[in-house]
Scaffold this motif. Structure first.
Motif, short mmCIF file in Angstrom:
data_model
loop_
_atom_site.label_atom_id
_atom_site.label_comp_id
_atom_site.label_asym_id
_atom_site.label_seq_id
_atom_site.Cartn_x
_atom_site.Cartn_y
_atom_site.Cartn_z
N GLU A 162 -13.10 5.10 3.02
CA GLU A 162 -13.10 6.36 3.94
C GLU A 162 -13.96 7.14 3.91
OE1 GLU A 162 -12.12 4.63 6.25
OE2 GLU A 162 -11.16 2.56 6.30
N PRO A 220 -5.41 6.16 -6.21
CA PRO A 220 -5.55 6.02 -4.94
C PRO A 220 -5.78 7.23 -4.35
CG PRO A 220 -3.01 5.25 -5.79
CD PRO A 220 -4.00 5.32 -6.75
N SER A 221 -6.05 8.74 -5.04
CA SER A 221 -5.90 9.90 -4.47
C SER A 221 -7.72 10.21 -5.01
CB SER A 221 -5.14 10.44 -4.61
OG SER A 221 -3.75 9.97 -3.84
N GLN A 239 -9.40 -3.05 -2.16
CA GLN A 239 -8.43 -2.19 -0.42
C GLN A 239 -7.21 -1.42 -1.38
OE1 GLN A 239 -6.13 -6.07 -0.04
NE2 GLN A 239 -7.72 -6.90 1.18
N GLN A 240 -7.20 -0.38 -1.02
CA GLN A 240 -6.57 1.05 -1.06
C GLN A 240 -4.98 0.43 -2.49
OE1 GLN A 240 -7.42 3.52 -1.40
NE2 GLN A 240 -5.25 4.92 -1.93
N GLU A 241 -4.75 -1.02 -1.77
CA GLU A 241 -3.16 -0.91 -3.06
C GLU A 241 -3.78 -1.74 -3.45
OE1 GLU A 241 -3.49 -3.29 0.79
OE2 GLU A 241 -3.98 -1.65 0.37
N SER A 296 -0.08 3.91 -3.46
CA SER A 296 -0.38 5.29 -3.52
C SER A 296 0.43 6.52 -2.66
CB SER A 296 -1.70 4.52 -1.98
OG SER A 296 -0.51 4.57 -1.08
N HIS A 347 -8.45 0.83 -5.80
CA HIS A 347 -8.30 1.10 -5.26
C HIS A 347 -8.37 2.47 -4.47
CE1 HIS A 347 -3.78 0.02 -6.78
NE2 HIS A 347 -4.72 0.31 -8.39
N SER A 348 -9.95 1.57 -4.28
CA SER A 348 -11.47 3.16 -3.97
C SER A 348 -10.50 3.25 -2.30
CB SER A 348 -12.28 2.38 -4.49
OG SER A 348 -12.45 0.98 -3.78
N GLY A 349 -9.87 2.40 -1.31
CA GLY A 349 -9.69 2.07 -0.15
C GLY A 349 -10.05 3.64 0.29
N LEU A 350 -9.25 4.63 0.07
CA LEU A 350 -9.19 5.77 0.20
C LEU A 350 -10.98 6.69 0.04
CD1 LEU A 350 -8.05 8.38 2.30
CD2 LEU A 350 -7.26 8.65 -0.18
N SER A 382 0.64 -1.24 0.12
CA SER A 382 -0.01 -0.42 0.25
C SER A 382 1.17 1.55 -0.03
CB SER A 382 -0.98 0.17 1.30
OG SER A 382 -0.01 -0.09 2.53
#
Length: 680
Positions: A275, A225-226, A289-291, A37, A269-272, A33
């Motif tokens: 959240e 990631p962002s 998961q973000q990574e 990211s 990469h949709s974890g952020l 991760s």
């Protein structure tokens, strides 16, 4: 086949969200991760759903031509029989009142008040017909305007802009049609009273969904990631950072409540982003998961099982586990035990032991009620207007007070690819000008490009408000002085078939027909496509057509025209409107090989097609070059010439006439050249 990744770099100090491509080795090193990211200065890695074994795009410094293409070979050969079903929205136009009164109570109260009488209180039994009418009580909506409804946002921008070179790069199109079909089948099988509404992912449509307090939101698109990738309303990319998403959805909520009850972010990469929705108050969020990257096959397997369980009343936690188990046992998902673990349910310490929907079973989905006619969704309503009568949309009712229209819209040919940048330029020309002429040599793909663009516009009714109707007219050869196949008469027949205008007397001349058209379109926001104008060369209408266009532009205010032709008209003004000419060139080397690989009957899988691509184009610097470009090697010129020099119609002929022996000879040619280079 696995879905891999491309790397795209975003310059965060550029508000236009320009990004540029980084080359990626075929064998990816394991990453965590932190490495995935991490932001280095102003550079952020974008990772999206693409094929991992495919060769990456060329370096960003190169200047792409108008014929730049999507980044990967499709997994399977597209089929023309996989027609998507129209998606429908069940809505009601009746607002609920805090004081429940029968329909005529207001009139009765007013008349009684004039007589000095007080209206008696309304007393209704639980079995009253009035209370059983969902149109009046909203009972089927759980007394909430957007309960038991899912809004699905699809993000499909055509291009992204590299601010350093001011050049556009294509964005791979995800298989939204398959995902839409899957969701449709899922809710049809569940047969619960749940609304399914499809829209395009723009900031405006996300804002609208949050403002309406839609209980469930499903986002599907490329991941980063962002930020989440949205459309800008004109075919370009628009990124929304996590802070922007939080401010947008939180600002739409009354009294500090949750903007949505449930959100599914179907992207890599949709974890952020997940959240972020949790911090905005959403109690249930499913994401990746973000990574991690997310394979399309895994996402589709999870989506179908998850929503089916959710629709029939299972809790969020139960549905989530059912979805993960579906990924584990799916035969199309490689490394399924690893893929299933990429799905995350947030917040991790939240209480997910509750269902999302409180819907009743219905005999047929979508529900049809005498009190509440079906209303097509933003995408489906446009399709209903433009699809042939054999389409499924013909069985549904249109919006209240509006009859469904059934206008034909041609479908792009099998294997259509490589025209994202062309479509973007034509689209923006149409949105800013009234007359666009797309010119090119025969077989270059003018008709296919415009047909694909019409479908793209057709699915974006809520964002491209300057175009409400599309009329597609293709010229056909006429006999003698017969103009039955002309642009003007064909357009008039199309308008008559939709009820916009009436028929003219038999034997009416072109002036009478034209006048009927001008009157019908005077106040219509329409796009008219006149395809293959060269067909009219030498006819009477060829001389009349420029005058027709001049009068059309003078007599209407909101009519726009796309014409495809071999050459420009060459007139400085047509009724005060200038001719904007765009030239469609050949496909580049990479896309020519991709098209051949899709069409060749001797290549059966995505892996075989990607292997051919890597064999015929071992040098990344050759991918974006066309037959006439400098820098194309002799071997590349030879292979490109064999495959049709980037002319799609020639590539079609070569692919279908290619024998196994000739295909092997083509492979050997590329292989021997590589060996000679290695020996030297």
């Amino acid at each position: 086949e696995k879905r891999g990744e491309d790397h795209v770099q975003l310059e965060t100090n550029d508000p236009s969200s320009s990004i540029h491509t980084k080359q990626q080795q075929q064998q990816q090193q394991p990453h965590n991760s932190n490495s995935t990211s991490t932001v280095h200065g102003n550079d952020v890695n974008i990772k999206r759903k693409t094929n991992s074994d495919e060769k990456p795009a060329a370096a960003a410094g190169s200047t792409p031509s108008i014929d730049e293409t999507a980044e990967s070979i499709p997994e399977e050969l597209p089929t023309t029989s996989n027609q998507p079903r129209d998606d429908v929205q069940l809505t009601t136009s009746v607002s609920l009142s805090t004081s429940l009164q029968p329909p005529n109570s207001a009139l009765r109260s007013k008349s009684e008040g004039n007589l000095g009488l007080k209206p008696s209180p309304l007393v209704l039994s639980p079995d009253s017909d009035y209370l059983q009418n969902p149109m009046l009580t909203g009972r089927h909506l759980n007394n909430k305007p957007e309960a038991n409804k899912i809004t699905v946002l699809f993000s499909a921008p055509l291009v992204w802009l590299d601010s350093n070179t001011q050049s556009y790069h294509p964005i791979e199109m995800l298989d939204f049609e398959l995902e839409r079909e899957l969701l449709w089948q899922c809710f049809k099988e569940a047969s619960m009273d749940i609304e399914l509404f499809f829209d395009n992912a723009t900031a405006d449509r996300l804002h609208a969904a949050a403002t309406k307090s839609c209980e469930c939101l499903h986002y599907s698109g490329h991941g980063h990631p962002s930020f989440l990738i949205f459309e800008d309303g004109k075919g370009g990319l628009h990124q929304l950072g996590v802070d922007q998403i939080k401010d947008l959805v939180s600002g739409c909520v009354k009294n500090g409540g949750a903007p949505f009850k449930f959100v599914f972010v179907s992207a890599c990469h949709s974890g952020l982003a997940g959240e972020t929705f949790v911090k905005s108050g959403v109690p249930h969020v499913v994401c990746c998961q973000q990574e991690s990257q997310l394979m399309d096959c895994a996402a589709l397997a999870f989506t179908r099982a998850f929503y089916f369980a959710l629709a029939i009343g299972r809790t969020v936690k139960e549905s989530f586990e059912i979805g993960r188990q579906a990924v584990l046992v799916a035969p199309s998902v490689p490394d399924s035990d690893k893929e299933m673990k990429k799905f995350v349910l947030l917040p991790e310490d939240g209480n997910h032991d509750e269902p999302i929907f409180d819907a009743k079973p219905i005999d047929e989905w979508p529900r049809k009620s005498p009190h509440q006619p079906l209303v097509l969704s933003s995408i489906a309503s446009r399709r209903c207007m433009l699809r042939p009568s054999k389409s499924r949309s013909s069985v549904f009712h249109g919006p209240l007070g509006e009859d469904p229209q059934d206008l034909p819209l041609p479908v792009p040919p099998q294997g259509f690819l490589g025209r994202e940048i062309d479509m973007y330029h034509v689209l923006n020309a149409v949105l800013s000008r009234r007359f666009v002429n797309l010119v090119g040599t025969p077989g270059i793909g003018r008709s296919s490009c415009v047909a694909a663009l019409c479908h793209y516009i057709n699915e974006r009714k809520n964002t491209m408000i300057t175009i409400e109707k599309i009329f597609y007219v293709r010229a056909t050869l006429a006999r003698g002085n017969d103009v039955a196949g002309s642009f003007i008469t064909s357009l008039h027949k199309l308008l008559v078939s939709t009820g916009i205008t009436s028929t003219v007397s038999k034997g009416a001349d072109l002036d009478s027909i034209s006048h009927s058209i001008f009157k019908a379109l005077a106040k219509t926001k329409a796009l008219i496509v006149f395809d293959r104008a060269e067909t009219l060369d030498g006819s009477v209408e060829a001389q009349e057509f420029p005058l027709f266009l001049s009068t059309l532009f003078r007599e209407t205010k909101n009519v726009r025209v796309i014409m495809t032709s071999r050459k420009k008209l060459g007139l400085s003004s047509l009724g005060g409107v200038g001719e904007h000419v765009l030239t469609l060139g050949p496909l580049n080397f990479k896309n020519t090989v991709r098209l051949f690989a899709i069409l060749c009957p001797h290549l059966h899988t995505g892996r075989e097609r990607r292997h051919l691509l890597s064999l015929l184009i071992p040098d990344d610097s050759q991918q974006r070059l066309c037959a006439s470009d400098k820098g194309l090697t002799e071997q590349s010129k030879t292979i490109l010439k064999i495959l049709g020099d980037g002319i799609p119609s020639k590539t079609f002929d070569v692919a279908y006439n290619m024998s196994k022996e000739k295909l092997e000879a083509l492979k050997n040619l590329a292989h021997d050249t590589q060996q000679n280079k290695l020996n030297h």
